[in-house]
Design a protein around this motif. Structure first.
Motif, short mmCIF file in Angstrom:
data_model
loop_
_atom_site.label_atom_id
_atom_site.label_comp_id
_atom_site.label_asym_id
_atom_site.label_seq_id
_atom_site.Cartn_x
_atom_site.Cartn_y
_atom_site.Cartn_z
N LEU A 86 -31.11 15.66 29.00
CA LEU A 86 -30.37 15.29 30.20
C LEU A 86 -30.49 13.80 30.53
CD1 LEU A 86 -31.35 18.38 32.39
CD2 LEU A 86 -29.37 18.10 30.86
N ARG A 87 -31.16 13.04 29.66
CA ARG A 87 -31.38 11.62 29.92
C ARG A 87 -30.16 10.76 29.62
NH1 ARG A 87 -37.27 10.96 27.08
NH2 ARG A 87 -36.12 11.87 25.35
N ALA A 88 -29.11 11.35 29.05
CA ALA A 88 -27.89 10.61 28.73
C ALA A 88 -26.73 11.58 28.73
CB ALA A 88 -28.03 9.93 27.37
N PRO A 89 -25.52 11.10 28.97
CA PRO A 89 -24.37 12.01 28.97
C PRO A 89 -23.96 12.48 27.57
CG PRO A 89 -23.67 9.77 29.49
CD PRO A 89 -25.17 9.76 29.46
N LEU A 90 -24.37 11.76 26.54
CA LEU A 90 -24.03 12.15 25.17
C LEU A 90 -25.22 11.93 24.26
CD1 LEU A 90 -21.93 12.95 22.94
CD2 LEU A 90 -21.42 10.50 22.75
N LEU A 91 -25.54 12.94 23.46
CA LEU A 91 -26.55 12.80 22.42
C LEU A 91 -25.87 12.98 21.08
CD1 LEU A 91 -28.28 13.92 24.92
CD2 LEU A 91 -29.88 14.58 23.16
N VAL A 92 -26.34 12.23 20.11
CA VAL A 92 -25.91 12.41 18.73
C VAL A 92 -27.17 12.75 17.94
CG1 VAL A 92 -24.96 11.30 16.68
CG2 VAL A 92 -23.95 10.84 18.92
N VAL A 93 -27.16 13.91 17.31
CA VAL A 93 -28.26 14.29 16.44
C VAL A 93 -27.92 13.75 15.06
CG1 VAL A 93 -29.68 16.17 15.55
CG2 VAL A 93 -28.55 16.41 17.78
N ALA A 94 -28.72 12.81 14.58
CA ALA A 94 -28.50 12.20 13.27
C ALA A 94 -29.29 12.98 12.23
CB ALA A 94 -28.94 10.73 13.28
N ILE A 95 -28.58 13.43 11.21
CA ILE A 95 -29.18 14.31 10.20
C ILE A 95 -29.01 13.71 8.82
CG2 ILE A 95 -29.05 16.61 9.17
CD1 ILE A 95 -27.79 17.49 11.91
N ALA A 96 -30.11 13.60 8.09
CA ALA A 96 -30.06 13.18 6.68
C ALA A 96 -29.84 14.43 5.84
CB ALA A 96 -31.36 12.50 6.28
N CYS A 97 -28.88 14.35 4.95
CA CYS A 97 -28.53 15.47 4.06
C CYS A 97 -28.91 15.06 2.65
CB CYS A 97 -27.04 15.78 4.14
SG CYS A 97 -26.43 15.98 5.82
N ILE A 98 -30.09 15.46 2.22
CA ILE A 98 -30.63 15.03 0.93
C ILE A 98 -29.99 15.84 -0.20
CG2 ILE A 98 -32.74 14.69 -0.39
CD1 ILE A 98 -32.50 13.06 2.28
N LYS A 99 -29.49 15.11 -1.19
CA LYS A 99 -28.83 15.74 -2.33
C LYS A 99 -29.61 15.44 -3.60
CE LYS A 99 -24.50 15.30 0.02
NZ LYS A 99 -24.01 14.36 0.90
N ALA A 100 -29.70 16.43 -4.47
CA ALA A 100 -30.35 16.19 -5.76
C ALA A 100 -29.47 15.24 -6.56
CB ALA A 100 -30.53 17.51 -6.50
N HIS A 101 -30.08 14.16 -7.06
CA HIS A 101 -29.33 13.18 -7.83
C HIS A 101 -30.28 12.49 -8.80
CE1 HIS A 101 -26.86 9.69 -8.80
NE2 HIS A 101 -25.84 10.37 -8.33
N PRO A 102 -29.87 12.32 -10.05
CA PRO A 102 -30.79 11.73 -11.03
C PRO A 102 -31.10 10.26 -10.82
CG PRO A 102 -28.62 12.05 -12.00
CD PRO A 102 -28.59 12.70 -10.64
N LYS A 103 -30.25 9.53 -10.09
CA LYS A 103 -30.45 8.09 -9.92
C LYS A 103 -30.70 7.66 -8.48
CE LYS A 103 -27.78 6.72 -13.95
NZ LYS A 103 -26.67 5.90 -14.43
N VAL A 104 -30.54 8.58 -7.54
CA VAL A 104 -30.70 8.20 -6.13
C VAL A 104 -31.79 9.08 -5.52
CG1 VAL A 104 -29.56 7.83 -3.92
CG2 VAL A 104 -28.23 7.65 -6.05
N PRO A 105 -33.02 8.55 -5.43
CA PRO A 105 -34.13 9.36 -4.91
C PRO A 105 -33.96 9.66 -3.42
CG PRO A 105 -34.85 7.12 -5.29
CD PRO A 105 -33.45 7.21 -5.82
N GLU A 106 -34.71 10.63 -2.98
CA GLU A 106 -34.69 11.04 -1.57
C GLU A 106 -34.94 9.86 -0.63
OE1 GLU A 106 -37.60 13.71 1.20
OE2 GLU A 106 -36.98 14.61 -0.70
N SER A 107 -35.87 8.99 -1.01
CA SER A 107 -36.20 7.86 -0.13
C SER A 107 -34.98 6.97 0.11
CB SER A 107 -37.35 7.05 -0.72
OG SER A 107 -37.00 6.54 -1.99
N GLU A 108 -34.16 6.75 -0.92
CA GLU A 108 -32.97 5.92 -0.74
C GLU A 108 -31.94 6.62 0.13
OE1 GLU A 108 -31.25 4.22 -4.27
OE2 GLU A 108 -33.21 3.58 -5.01
N GLN A 109 -31.87 7.92 0.03
CA GLN A 109 -30.92 8.66 0.86
C GLN A 109 -31.34 8.64 2.33
OE1 GLN A 109 -29.44 12.41 -0.89
NE2 GLN A 109 -30.52 11.81 -2.76
N LEU A 110 -32.64 8.71 2.58
CA LEU A 110 -33.14 8.59 3.95
C LEU A 110 -32.85 7.20 4.51
CD1 LEU A 110 -36.54 10.47 3.64
CD2 LEU A 110 -34.57 11.19 5.02
#
Length: 194
Positions: A86-110
């Motif tokens: 209730l601290r703001a009229p709009l909230l945006v929940v930001a979600i990282a969607c981690i995908k398996a990839h041979p060249k892009v590690p999880e850390s880079e996706q985050l």
């Protein structure tokens, strides 16, 4: 607002009032977020918007998560969790969607997902919208994740609170680049083989 002005003067705004950003402003917020650096063009992010009565429902989810974690939590702690959305009229929940990839590690996706949130914050500032990016233990809570229907490969990287600043924005304290930047030379590390 000029791009450099937004980059140099963006500040977090903890107190936010109505009105929420307009549909046109939101379109720009998300367009800016989608321009984040993204190795492999995986677009490892998604966003949930929460406003109106849904903020109270999210507050109930937060209260339930707090009670699940600590059934003996004092009423004041539960009430605080319930009031967070209730601290703001709009909230945006930001979600990282981690995908398996041979060249892009999880850390880079985050990092890419975090960059998307930064783009959203800059676009908010450029439009005169107050914003603050919050995390905290509820970002990592299994009850919250389940209540928001996150997939196994998804993580909340923050709750972005958006609204109208109640007063003129504070000026950020200037930082000196020289305090954070040095020039590397091989003298600092192992000898370079030629």
């Amino acid at each position: 607002m000029e791009a450099l002005e937004a980059l140099l003067n963006r500040v977090s705004v903890a107190r936010l009032d109505e009105p929420a950003p307009t549909p046109a402003q939101r379109e720009l917020l998300f367009r800016a977020a989608l321009r984040a650096p993204d190795h492999g063009q995986l677009r490892p992010w998604r966003f949930l918007t929460v406003e109106g009565a849904a903020r109270e429902q999210l507050g109930e989810l937060f209260a339930r998560a707090q009670l699940t974690r600590d059934p003996d939590a004092p009423a004041a702690v539960i009430d605080k969790a319930r009031a967070m959305p209730l601290r703001a009229p709009l909230l945006v929940v930001a979600i990282a969607c981690i995908k398996a990839h041979p060249k892009v590690p999880e850390s880079e996706q985050l990092l890419a997902a975090g960059s998307a949130v930064h783009g959203l914050l800059l676009a908010a500032h450029a439009q005169g919208i107050g914003a603050i990016w919050r995390t905290g233990e509820l970002s990592y809570d299994a009850t919250v994740h389940a209540g928001l229907h996150l997939a196994d490969n998804e993580r909340i990287i923050g709750f972005v609170y958006l609204g109208t600043p109640p007063a003129e924005l504070r000026k950020p304290q200037p930082l000196e680049p020289a305090d954070f930047v040095t020039t590397w030379s091989s003298e600092f590390g192992a000898d370079v083989q030629g």
